[in-house]
Design an enzyme around this catalytic site. Structure first.
Site, PDB file in Angstrom:
ATOM      1  N   GLU A   7       0.790  -1.225   0.000  1.00  0.00           N
ATOM      2  CA  GLU A   7       0.000   0.000   0.000  1.00  0.00           C
ATOM      3  C   GLU A   7       0.823   1.275   0.000  1.00  0.00           C
ATOM      4  O   GLU A   7       0.374   2.299  -0.509  1.00  0.00           O
ATOM      5  CB  GLU A   7      -0.955   0.004   1.209  1.00  0.00           C
ATOM      6  CG  GLU A   7      -2.053  -1.026   1.065  1.00  0.00           C
ATOM      7  CD  GLU A   7      -3.028  -1.002   2.229  1.00  0.00           C
ATOM      8  OE1 GLU A   7      -3.385   0.081   2.669  1.00  0.00           O
ATOM      9  OE2 GLU A   7      -3.405  -2.086   2.692  1.00  0.00           O
ATOM     10  N   ASP A  80      -2.374  -4.661   3.412  1.00  0.00           N
ATOM     11  CA  ASP A  80      -2.565  -4.837   4.856  1.00  0.00           C
ATOM     12  C   ASP A  80      -3.476  -6.024   5.197  1.00  0.00           C
ATOM     13  O   ASP A  80      -4.402  -6.349   4.436  1.00  0.00           O
ATOM     14  CB  ASP A  80      -3.150  -3.565   5.471  1.00  0.00           C
ATOM     15  CG  ASP A  80      -2.125  -2.439   5.524  1.00  0.00           C
ATOM     16  OD1 ASP A  80      -0.932  -2.726   5.372  1.00  0.00           O
ATOM     17  OD2 ASP A  80      -2.523  -1.278   5.705  1.00  0.00           O
ATOM     18  N   ASP A  82      -6.172  -6.718   6.749  1.00  0.00           N
ATOM     19  CA  ASP A  82      -7.502  -6.453   7.285  1.00  0.00           C
ATOM     20  C   ASP A  82      -8.495  -6.346   6.137  1.00  0.00           C
ATOM     21  O   ASP A  82      -8.152  -6.590   4.971  1.00  0.00           O
ATOM     22  CB  ASP A  82      -7.507  -5.176   8.143  1.00  0.00           C
ATOM     23  CG  ASP A  82      -7.081  -3.939   7.344  1.00  0.00           C
ATOM     24  OD1 ASP A  82      -6.895  -4.043   6.108  1.00  0.00           O
ATOM     25  OD2 ASP A  82      -6.936  -2.861   7.953  1.00  0.00           O
ATOM     26  N   GLU A  84      -9.907  -3.754   4.721  1.00  0.00           N
ATOM     27  CA  GLU A  84      -9.543  -2.755   3.715  1.00  0.00           C
ATOM     28  C   GLU A  84      -8.401  -3.253   2.843  1.00  0.00           C
ATOM     29  O   GLU A  84      -8.377  -3.024   1.632  1.00  0.00           O
ATOM     30  CB  GLU A  84      -9.158  -1.433   4.393  1.00  0.00           C
ATOM     31  CG  GLU A  84     -10.310  -0.720   5.058  1.00  0.00           C
ATOM     32  CD  GLU A  84     -11.433  -0.373   4.098  1.00  0.00           C
ATOM     33  OE1 GLU A  84     -11.168   0.239   3.056  1.00  0.00           O
ATOM     34  OE2 GLU A  84     -12.584  -0.739   4.388  1.00  0.00           O
ATOM     35  N   TYR A 293       1.001  -4.746  13.176  1.00  0.00           N
ATOM     36  CA  TYR A 293      -0.075  -4.033  12.490  1.00  0.00           C
ATOM     37  C   TYR A 293      -0.975  -3.315  13.485  1.00  0.00           C
ATOM     38  O   TYR A 293      -1.352  -3.871  14.515  1.00  0.00           O
ATOM     39  CB  TYR A 293      -0.903  -5.015  11.661  1.00  0.00           C
ATOM     40  CG  TYR A 293      -1.849  -4.334  10.715  1.00  0.00           C
ATOM     41  CD1 TYR A 293      -1.383  -3.394   9.805  1.00  0.00           C
ATOM     42  CD2 TYR A 293      -3.211  -4.615  10.733  1.00  0.00           C
ATOM     43  CE1 TYR A 293      -2.251  -2.751   8.941  1.00  0.00           C
ATOM     44  CE2 TYR A 293      -4.084  -3.990   9.858  1.00  0.00           C
ATOM     45  CZ  TYR A 293      -3.591  -3.056   8.971  1.00  0.00           C
ATOM     46  OH  TYR A 293      -4.453  -2.417   8.116  1.00  0.00           O
ATOM     47  N   ARG A 295      -4.059  -1.831  13.081  1.00  0.00           N
ATOM     48  CA  ARG A 295      -5.532  -1.859  13.013  1.00  0.00           C
ATOM     49  C   ARG A 295      -5.992  -3.249  13.453  1.00  0.00           C
ATOM     50  O   ARG A 295      -6.036  -4.176  12.663  1.00  0.00           O
ATOM     51  CB  ARG A 295      -6.024  -1.537  11.603  1.00  0.00           C
ATOM     52  CG  ARG A 295      -5.799  -0.081  11.226  1.00  0.00           C
ATOM     53  CD  ARG A 295      -6.489   0.312   9.936  1.00  0.00           C
ATOM     54  NE  ARG A 295      -6.318   1.729   9.670  1.00  0.00           N
ATOM     55  CZ  ARG A 295      -5.308   2.261   8.996  1.00  0.00           C
ATOM     56  NH1 ARG A 295      -4.376   1.467   8.503  1.00  0.00           N
ATOM     57  NH2 ARG A 295      -5.218   3.560   8.808  1.00  0.00           N
ATOM     58  N   HIS A 340      -6.139 -10.429  14.433  1.00  0.00           N
ATOM     59  CA  HIS A 340      -4.714 -10.135  14.483  1.00  0.00           C
ATOM     60  C   HIS A 340      -4.235 -10.018  15.914  1.00  0.00           C
ATOM     61  O   HIS A 340      -5.016  -9.904  16.845  1.00  0.00           O
ATOM     62  CB  HIS A 340      -4.413  -8.829  13.750  1.00  0.00           C
ATOM     63  CG  HIS A 340      -5.012  -8.751  12.392  1.00  0.00           C
ATOM     64  ND1 HIS A 340      -4.664  -9.615  11.389  1.00  0.00           N
ATOM     65  CD2 HIS A 340      -5.958  -7.936  11.877  1.00  0.00           C
ATOM     66  CE1 HIS A 340      -5.361  -9.327  10.301  1.00  0.00           C
ATOM     67  NE2 HIS A 340      -6.163  -8.329  10.580  1.00  0.00           N
TER      68      HIS A 340
END
Length: 857
Positions: A7, A80, A82, A84, A293, A295, A340
Site C-alpha cells: 500500500e 494490509d 484487514d 480494507e 499491524y 488496526r 490479528h
C-alpha cells in the site's frame, strides 16, 4: 519476475530489500478506486450492482503497476492484513484483469509485522483472496453509500444548511448532542463535607466525617451551610480516638497490550494526540518495522512474542517481576474479531524507535506490551475509624500503600475523568486507642457535577462499548464531524454546534431507527457474519433497503414548512427556554418594544439554514440565527497578553492583535519571531503557540530523493515543501499530523496536477449531467474562488460551502439560480481615456530649445 503490491512507498522500499532481485515491489498508495460520488453508483434494482472508478490521481501510478504486470510471471498481493487491505487487493486484481494484464499466477500474502522474518515466512505461505472478507467490504461500502446518497438529498431539501449524514457519523454526533442536552438539563445539588485535619507522630492526614448525631452521612446529607456548620462545631468540640484499623491486601493486574481503540484512548489521555494523529504515527512505526499491524481489536500476542517479552522483563527487572505462567488475554469489546495480534513492538530488546511524537507513541506501546506480561502489583488498603466518647460522631481516613509495584514500575493505565479519590493517599502508622492531634476542621461546599463532555478518548471508548463502527474508522468519523462544523473542540472536549444539534433533532424525529444505538450496532453484527461467510451480503442490503428507501420517500413528500413545524415543537425547550420574568418564552422582543400584538417566535427554514423569526413578518423583521458556528461571537479565544514561556528558549510568548488579525510573538525587536493564529484552531493555547512558532516542521526524508519534506503555514495556508516543489494541506492541524506516506502522496498528486506546466485546471470534483442542459457538472477552482459549471453556466460556490462537499443536487440548484439571473452583465469597459492627442509629442510639453551656444570670441 514476481510483482508484489503493497500500500505505501515506504513499505515497498523496505520489502524489496528483504525479497531480492527477482521481486519488484510497487505501492498502490492506498485504495486505487471507489464508487463515483454521484447517484447510480450502487443500483439496488439491479442486484446491488456497483460502478467503480479509478481515482484520477492514481491513473499514472496504476499504469505503472499494469505495465509491470505485463512482464510478471506472478502477482503477489501483499496489502494490509484487514478488510480494507483485502479490498485493495481485490480492486487491483479486478483492474488488471479488466486491462488484460493480470499474470496467470495470483497469490495473496499477509504479515503482521514488516520484519525480514515475517515477510519471507509470509511469502512461503500464500493463499487465495478471502471472498467473505471482500463481500463484507462490498456490503459496508454499499451500505454507507446508500445511506449517505439517499439521506443527504433529503437533508438538503428539507433541512437547509445541513451538509451530510452518515451511518456511523450520525450516531457519533447523537452521542455528543445527547451529552450536551444532559448537561443543560442537569440541576446541581449543593452538599458539604466536613474534614478533620489530624496529625500522628508528626505526619498529617485527613479524616472525613461519616457519622453525625448517630446518623450515617450520605453524599447529600449535609445539604446547606447551616447543617455543615453545626457538624463542624461538633467535630471541633469532640475528642476522637481510633476504634478500628482495617488493613486489606489486594492485587492489581496489568492491562492487555493495545488494540486500535485503546491505543487511541491512551494516546489522547497521556500524550494529547488526536485519533487521526495517533493512527498516522502508528502507520509510520508499522512501516518502519518497529511495531506490529496497528488496526486490530485483538488483545493477545503471538507465543514467540510472549516468550521474547518475558525474557526482556527478566533481563531488565529480574525473574521476580514475572508471573509464574504467561498471561493470556481475551477481549471484552463488543464485535471484536481478534483476527490479528495486539499492537506490540516487533523486538522487545528495542526500547526506542522513531523521534518526536513517533518516539513518544512507541514508548507508550512498548511499555504497555512489557507490562502486560509482568507480575501483579501488590497493594494494601487501610481504613481507620475514629469515634468520639459518645459514639455519636465518627471520622474515617483511608489510604493505600504499594507493597510491591510489579507492572506499575513500568506502566499504569490512564483514566478519562479521575474525580475524587480518597484512597490514594498514604496514612501514618496508627493503632487502635491512638488519639491523633486535631489541627483543624474544615467545612467545604460542593456541587454535584454533570457527566463531562466527551473527549476523543471517551467518545472512542463509548462507540466501542456500544459496538458501533470499527476502531479503524473512528479517526475519520470524528474528523468528519469537525470538518462539517457539527461539533467543535474546546480544551480537548467536544461541544455540539447548533447545526449538529438541528441535524440530530431532524434524524431523531424523522429517522429514529437509523440513529438508534442498538440498530447501528446490530448492522455491525450482521456485517461481521458476512465476513465470517455466514450471511449473504446482498440479502443484508435488501433488508436494509426495503425499509430505508420508503422512509426517505415519505419524508421527502413533506413540505419544508411541515418539517420545520415538527422541529419547532421537538426543540421547543431548547429554542425557547423559560424566561426569568415569567413571560411567554416565544414572545417577540421587538414586537414588545414597538407595541405590536401577536408577535410569537417560531423556527423557520431559509436558503442558508434554520433561524427563529416572528409570526408578524413582514411587519416585524426580528430574526435570530439558529445555526452559527461556535465562537463567532466570542473574542478569538484569549485576551492579548503573555501566554507563557517557550520551554527551550525561555522567552515569553505573547498573544497580540495586529492589522491582519491575532498573532503570537516570541522575543522583541528584530530578533522577534511571529506567527499568525489560524482561524481553524478553536482550542488555541500555549501549546499551539509553541508549535506555530517552531515551524517549519520536518516530516522526514523523502524515500526517493532523500531530501527533507517540510510542513509549514504560508500566505496561502498550510503546505508541504520538498526540493522546491509544494503540496497543499487541508488544515492547520495537518501541518503537525501529516506523516511520511501522506506527504509523499500529496506531493506526487500536486506534481501530477501541474504536469510540468500551467495547463488546464483539473476539476475538484466531477458530478453527473445537468437535467436541463445535459452538460457534465464539475466543481472547478477559479481565480476568484471555486465554482460549479455545466459547461454553459458558471455559478460561484458560497463561502460557507466546501467545494469538495458540493453534491449533485446543490450543483443543480446553484447553476439554475445563476442561469435565472441571466447572463452576467459585462462591466462597462473603462473608457480608455480618449487618447489625449499626444500633446504634440507631448505637445506634450514642447521640447526646450537647447541653450544657444555662445559664439566663440
Amino acid at each position: 519476475m514476481q510483482l508484489v503490491i503493497v500500500e505505501s512507498p515506504a513499505k515497498a522500499k523496505t520489502i524489496e530489500k528483504y525479497l531480492g532481485k527477482d521481486f519488484k515491489v510497487l505501492a498502490s498508495y492506498g485504495h486505487v478506486r471507489d464508487l463515483p460520488p454521484k447517484d447510480g453508483s450502487v443500483r439496488p434494482d439491479e442486484g446491488f450492482e456497483m460502478d467503480w472508478e479509478l481515482y484520477r490521481d492514481k491513473q499514472k501510478r496504476f499504469k505503472e503497476i499494469s505495465d509491470a504486470a505485463k512482464n510478471a510471471d506472478r502477482l503477489v498481493l501483499a496489502t494490509d492484513p484487514d478488510r480494507e487491505g483485502e479490498a485493495i487487493s481485490w480492486h487491483v486484481r479486478e483492474l488488471l484483469a479488466k486491462r488484460k494484464t493480470l499474470p496467470k499466477e495470483v497469490d495473496r500474502v499477509t504479515f503482521n509485522a514488516i520484519t525480514k522474518q515475517a515477510v519471507t515466512d509470509a511469502m512461503k505461505s500464500p493463499r487465495e483472496l478471502d471472498q467473505p472478507l471482500i463481500d463484507a467490504y462490498l456490503a459496508r461500502r454499499a451500505l454507507d453509500y446508500l445511506y449517505g446518497f439517499t439521506l443527504s438529498p433529503v437533508l438538503w431539501r428539507r433541512l437547509p444548511g445541513a451538509k451530510s449524514a452518515g451511518r456511523v457519523q450520525s450516531v457519533a454526533l447523537r452521542l455528543i448532542v445527547d451529552r450536551e442536552i444532559e448537561i443543560e438539563h442537569f440541576r446541581p445539588d449543593e452538599y458539604w463535607s466536613v474534614i478533620a485535619k489530624l496529625q500522628q507522630d508528626g505526619s498529617e492526614f485527613d479524616a472525613r466525617l461519616v457519622k453525625f448525631d448517630g446518623k450515617k452521612l450520605e453524599k447529600l446529607t449535609l445539604g446547606d451551610e447551616g447543617s455543615a456548620t453545626a457538624a463542624k462545631k461538633a467535630v471541633e468540640a469532640a475528642n476522637f480516638t481510633v476504634e478500628e484499623v482495617e488493613t486489606k491486601p489486594f492485587k492489581r493486574n496489568p492491562s492487555p497490550p493495545f488494540t486500535t481503540s485503546t491505543l487511541q484512548q491512551e494516546a489522547a489521555r497521556k500524550l494529547g494526540f488526536s485519533a487521526s494523529h495517533t493512527m498516522r504515527l502508528a502507520q509510520s512505526l508499522y512501516e518502519a518495522g518497529a511495531i506490529t499491524y496497528m488496526r486490530t481489536d485483538g488483545v493477545s500476542m503471538d507465543g514467540s512474542a510472549i516468550a521474547a517479552c518475558r525474557k526482556a522483563v527478566a533481563d531488565r527487572y529480574g525473574g521476580h517481576a514475572l508471573p509464574d505462567s504467561p498471561r493470556m488475554y481475551k477481549t471484552k469489546a463488543k464485535n471484536a474479531q481478534e483476527a490479528h495480534e495486539a499492537i506490540r513492538p516487533t523486538e522487545f530488546n528495542r526500547d526506542r524507535a522513531g523521534s518526536g511524537d513517533e518516539g513518544k507513541l512507541y514508548d507508550l506501546i512498548y511499555k504497555r506490551a512489557m507490562a502486560s506480561q509482568m507480575a501483579a502489583a501488590q497493594l494494601e488498603r487501610t481504613s481507620v475509624t475514629l469515634r468520639d466518647p459518645t459514639g455519636q460522631h465518627e471520622l474515617r481516613a483511608t489510604g493505600q500503600v504499594v507493597k510491591y509495584p510489579g507492572f506499575l514500575a513500568v506502566y499504569q493505565e490512564g483514566r478519562d475523568d479521575a474525580g475524587d479519590d480518597d484512597e490514594d493517599g498514604l496514612l501514618p502508622a496508627i493503632a487502635k486507642g491512638d488519639s491523633p492531634l486535631k489541627k483543624g476542621v474544615e467545612a467545604n461546599q460542593h456541587f454535584t457535577q454533570p457527566q463531562p463532555r466527551f473527549s476523543e478518548a471517551s467518545l472512542v471508548k463509548r462507540l466501542e462499548e456500544l459496538g458501533i463502527g470499527r476502531p479503524s474508522t473512528y479517526a475519520s468519523t470524528i474528523q468528519t464531524l469537525r470538518d462539517r462544523n457539527y461539533v467543535r473542540m474546546e480544551k480537548n472536549r467536544f461541544f455540539a454546534e447548533e447545526s449538529g444539534r438541528l441535524l440530530t433533532a431532524f434524524l431523531e424525529r424523522f429517522f429514529p431507527q437509523y440513529v438508534a444505538f442498538d440498530y447501528t450496532a446490530g448492522l455491525e453484527d450482521e456485517l461481521d457474519t458476512v465476513s465470517d461467510g455466514r450471511e449473504d451480503w446482498k440479502k443484508l442490503l435488501e433488508a436494509f433497503w426495503r425499509d430505508f428507501k420508503p422512509k426517505t420517500e415519505e419524508v421527502m413528500e413533506k413540505k419544508p414548512s411541515e418539517v420545520t413545524e415538527v422541529l419547532d415543537d421537538f426543540l421547543a425547550d431548547y429554542l425557547f427556554p423559560e424566561r426569568a420574568d415569567g413571560k411567554d418564552p416565544r414572545h417577540c422582543p421587538l414586537c414588545e418594544t414597538e407595541g405590536r400584538e401577536g408577535g410569537r417566535l417560531a423556527l423557520r427554514g431559509g436558503r442558508y439554514g434554520a433561524f427563529v423569526a416572528c409570526a408578524n413578518y413582514p411587519e416585524c423583521k426580528y430574526t435570530r440565527q439558529f445555526a452559527k458556528p461556535g465562537g463567532q461571537d466570542a473574542d478569538d479565544g484569549a485576551d492579548d497578553g503573555v501566554m507563557g514561556e517557550h520551554p527551550e528558549t525561555g522567552l515569553p510568548i505573547e498573544r497580540k492583535s495586529g492589522r491582519f488579525g491575532p498573532y503570537v510573538q516570541m522575543g522583541e525587536g528584530k530578533e522577534a519571531k511571529r506567527a499568525s493564529i489560524p482561524k481553524d484552531l478553536d482550542d488555541f493555547d500555549l501549546e499551539w503557540a509553541i508549535k506555530l512558532l517552531d515551524l517549519p516542521r520536518i516530516v522526514g526524508a523523502h524515500p526517493e530523493t532523500g531530501k527533507e519534506i517540510e510542513a509549514a503555514i504560508g500566505r496561502y495556508g498550510p503546505y508541504l515543501r520538498h526540493d522546491g516543489k509544494y503540496g497543499k494541506l487541508q488544515n492547520t492541524r495537518e501541518v503537525f499530523e501529516v506523516g511520511m506516506n501522506r506527504a509523499v502522496d500529496i506531493l506526487a498528486q500536486a506534481a501530477d496536477r501541474k504536469g510540468g506546466g500551467r495547463g488546464k485546471a483539473e476539476p475538484i470534483k466531477t458530478l453527473g449531467e445537468h437535467p436541463t442542459s445535459g452538460g457534465e457538472m464539475k466543481v472547478m477552482p477559479g481565480r476568484y474562488g471555486p465554482y460549479v459549471t455545466d459547461g454553459t453556466t458558471n455559478a460561484t460556490i458560497p463561502k460557507d460551502m466546501k467545494p469538495e462537499d458540493v453534491t449533485e443536487a446543490q450543483a443543480i440548484e446553484l447553476i439554475d439560480a445563476r442561469a435565472a439571473k441571466g447572463p452576467a452583465k459585462k462591466k462597462a469597459k473603462k473608457k480608455t481615456p480618449a487618447k489625449k492627442k499626444a500633446p504634440a509629442k507631448k505637445k506634450a510639453a514642447p521640447k526646450k530649445k537647447p541653450a544657444a551656444k555662445k559664439k566663440a570670441d
